[in-house]
Design an enzyme around this catalytic site. Sequence first.
Site, mmCIF file in Angstrom:
data_model
loop_
_atom_site.group_PDB
_atom_site.id
_atom_site.type_symbol
_atom_site.label_atom_id
_atom_site.label_comp_id
_atom_site.label_asym_id
_atom_site.label_seq_id
_atom_site.Cartn_x
_atom_site.Cartn_y
_atom_site.Cartn_z
ATOM 1 N N ALA A 20 30.932 -15.252 -66.826
ATOM 2 C CA ALA A 20 29.921 -16.292 -67.025
ATOM 3 C C ALA A 20 29.993 -17.311 -65.900
ATOM 4 O O ALA A 20 31.043 -17.516 -65.302
ATOM 5 C CB ALA A 20 30.163 -16.981 -68.365
ATOM 6 N N CYS A 28 19.660 -7.676 -54.450
ATOM 7 C CA CYS A 28 19.373 -6.538 -55.328
ATOM 8 C C CYS A 28 18.990 -6.935 -56.742
ATOM 9 O O CYS A 28 17.846 -6.764 -57.150
ATOM 10 C CB CYS A 28 20.568 -5.596 -55.351
ATOM 11 S SG CYS A 28 20.998 -5.016 -53.707
HETATM 12 C C1 UGA Z 1 24.490 -4.660 -57.126
HETATM 13 C C2 UGA Z 1 25.052 -3.564 -58.023
HETATM 14 O O1 UGA Z 1 26.262 -4.007 -58.632
HETATM 15 C C3 UGA Z 1 25.334 -2.294 -57.211
HETATM 16 O O2 UGA Z 1 25.780 -1.257 -58.058
HETATM 17 C C4 UGA Z 1 24.024 -1.879 -56.523
HETATM 18 O O3 UGA Z 1 24.219 -0.736 -55.717
HETATM 19 C C5 UGA Z 1 23.547 -3.017 -55.653
HETATM 20 O O4 UGA Z 1 23.325 -4.175 -56.456
HETATM 21 C C6 UGA Z 1 22.270 -2.601 -54.998
HETATM 22 O O5 UGA Z 1 21.278 -2.382 -55.715
HETATM 23 O O6 UGA Z 1 22.259 -2.373 -53.789
HETATM 24 P P1 UGA Z 1 25.576 -6.389 -55.389
HETATM 25 O O7 UGA Z 1 24.224 -6.999 -55.313
HETATM 26 O O8 UGA Z 1 26.337 -6.108 -54.144
HETATM 27 O O9 UGA Z 1 25.504 -4.988 -56.193
HETATM 28 O O10 UGA Z 1 26.491 -7.368 -56.246
HETATM 29 P P2 UGA Z 1 27.143 -7.405 -57.694
HETATM 30 O O11 UGA Z 1 28.582 -7.205 -57.577
HETATM 31 O O12 UGA Z 1 26.395 -6.574 -58.651
HETATM 32 O O13 UGA Z 1 26.893 -8.931 -58.052
HETATM 33 C C7 UGA Z 1 25.570 -9.438 -58.192
HETATM 34 C C8 UGA Z 1 25.583 -10.877 -58.589
HETATM 35 O O14 UGA Z 1 26.038 -11.000 -59.936
HETATM 36 C C9 UGA Z 1 26.485 -11.791 -57.770
HETATM 37 O O15 UGA Z 1 25.776 -12.976 -57.485
HETATM 38 C C10 UGA Z 1 27.669 -12.046 -58.671
HETATM 39 O O16 UGA Z 1 28.265 -13.284 -58.418
HETATM 40 C C11 UGA Z 1 27.007 -12.016 -60.026
HETATM 41 N N1 UGA Z 1 27.940 -11.687 -61.137
HETATM 42 C C12 UGA Z 1 28.588 -10.489 -61.150
HETATM 43 C C13 UGA Z 1 28.122 -12.589 -62.165
HETATM 44 O O17 UGA Z 1 27.529 -13.682 -62.177
HETATM 45 N N2 UGA Z 1 28.980 -12.270 -63.169
HETATM 46 C C14 UGA Z 1 29.648 -11.085 -63.217
HETATM 47 O O18 UGA Z 1 30.399 -10.853 -64.177
HETATM 48 C C15 UGA Z 1 29.445 -10.183 -62.174
#
Ligand code: UGA
Length: 472
Positions: free
Chosen positions: A278, A286
Amino acid sequence: MQMTVFGTGYLGATHAACMAELGHNVLGVDVDEAKIASLTKGEVPFFEPGLQDILTRNIQAGRLRFTTDYREAAEFANVHFIGVGTPQKKGSNAADTRYVKAVIDDLVPLLSGDHLILGKSTVPVGTAASLQKRAKKLLRTPPNRAPHHDETAENTDSPAAPATVEIAWNPEFLREGHAVEDTLRPDRIVLGVRAKNSRAEEVAREVYASALAEGTPFLVMDRPTAELVKVSANAFLATKISFINAVSEVCEIAGGDVTALADAIGYDERIGRKFLGAGLGFGGGCLPKDIRAFMARAGELGADQALTFLREVDAINMRRREKMVELARRVLGGSLIGSNVTVLGAAFKPDSDDVRDSPALSVAGSLSLAGANVTVYDPKAMENAKKIFPTLNYPNSLEEALRGADVVAVATEWKEFRELDPARALELIGAAAPAEEGQQDRPAPAVIDGRNCLDRATWEAAGWRYLALGVG
Ligand code: UGA
């Protein structure tokens, strides 16, 4: 194998380098001359852990080259990956697929022989089929076999030789910050093919032979399903984050602690603790644009009702950014005007320099527009942040960033922020000795933990006022 990769951004450059690392001969292609010049010199034009090493190694080994020349690409290989961007369309929620179409338009007329195009970009369902039709119109047709056809001309490898193109979809699931690892050791490989027994399957088995030998699940399906797998995965992840952030809102009012709650529900294997972090919510190139594009596409298909909940997912996510600004305002006694706020983090997540739709920068920008004097520090994303918000202060170090801050807002959970010593931080902001002249009236310095990544007890013990998203 010989292959090309179109697009050399976070996805394409990583894919190209990783394919070379697997032993393939790869030509990376982009229309952006500056990017190609930098990659050719062996320099990754963005920050991605581990990528620099494999880029250098594979260029030196002669397995990886880059070009802007589509003719060279057409002649180099019969297998082509598309990894160009599909950003949000201006003035709409839909994905802008113009760069994907441009690859087809510019490449297909140059092809001779049998080619396979494997799309990796995230696209609206139906894109592969429409690109197949588009390619068909652009293909060279076989020479007209007139009775007195000139055989010599037909047998030469002339540019007029006929071509076939099959388009398959092979979505990518890499996460920025872990892109190399995710590409070399994916948790699954998905392939959407035109028809059963398509050549694409055989080629993909060869491309990904090493991962398949390690037992990586290989899922072959039709093209619409493969396209939908990708957007559904991202929509699910976004929903999971917004779910916990919605619960955050209730925790804040009811006096709960969302992190303790997430730990507790996460032990249930059906729920799982991952992506229940959170805080400030999701950003990047993405998740935000993919859920919007998914809604837009469902609407076009007449299934808009099915995904209206994603509008709420989006809204919950955006509200977190406002909440962070509100917390800063509250801690400063109701007004941000003239206050010194230090925002730690500019990238949308740690281990990346990507600031596309970054929650951290969005908060920094809003604070500044509300009258605060905003200082931003990020270990890797400073240059990219400056391009978007040139008017904020960008110091050279974390120490400098903390100096004189009234409020410190942690907006991206970089390791060096998580491990920041609160006593040292207090010294740096200049509040360590409140008895000093002129310091008596200064309220206790505040830290706002936008990522629930700091230890509350330690920070409070050191003399900080601690506030967090999702904590009542
Ligand atoms: C995301 C997907 O996780 C990948 O599987 C996918 O391939 C990629 O998009 C894409 O479509 O190319 P990414 O955008 O690199 O990957 O980042 P994430 O790790 O998914 O995080 C996304 C956002 O969610 C970040 O801002 C992160 O801080 C946030 N987040 C993540 C949260 O706020 N809470 C969480 O528990 C996890």
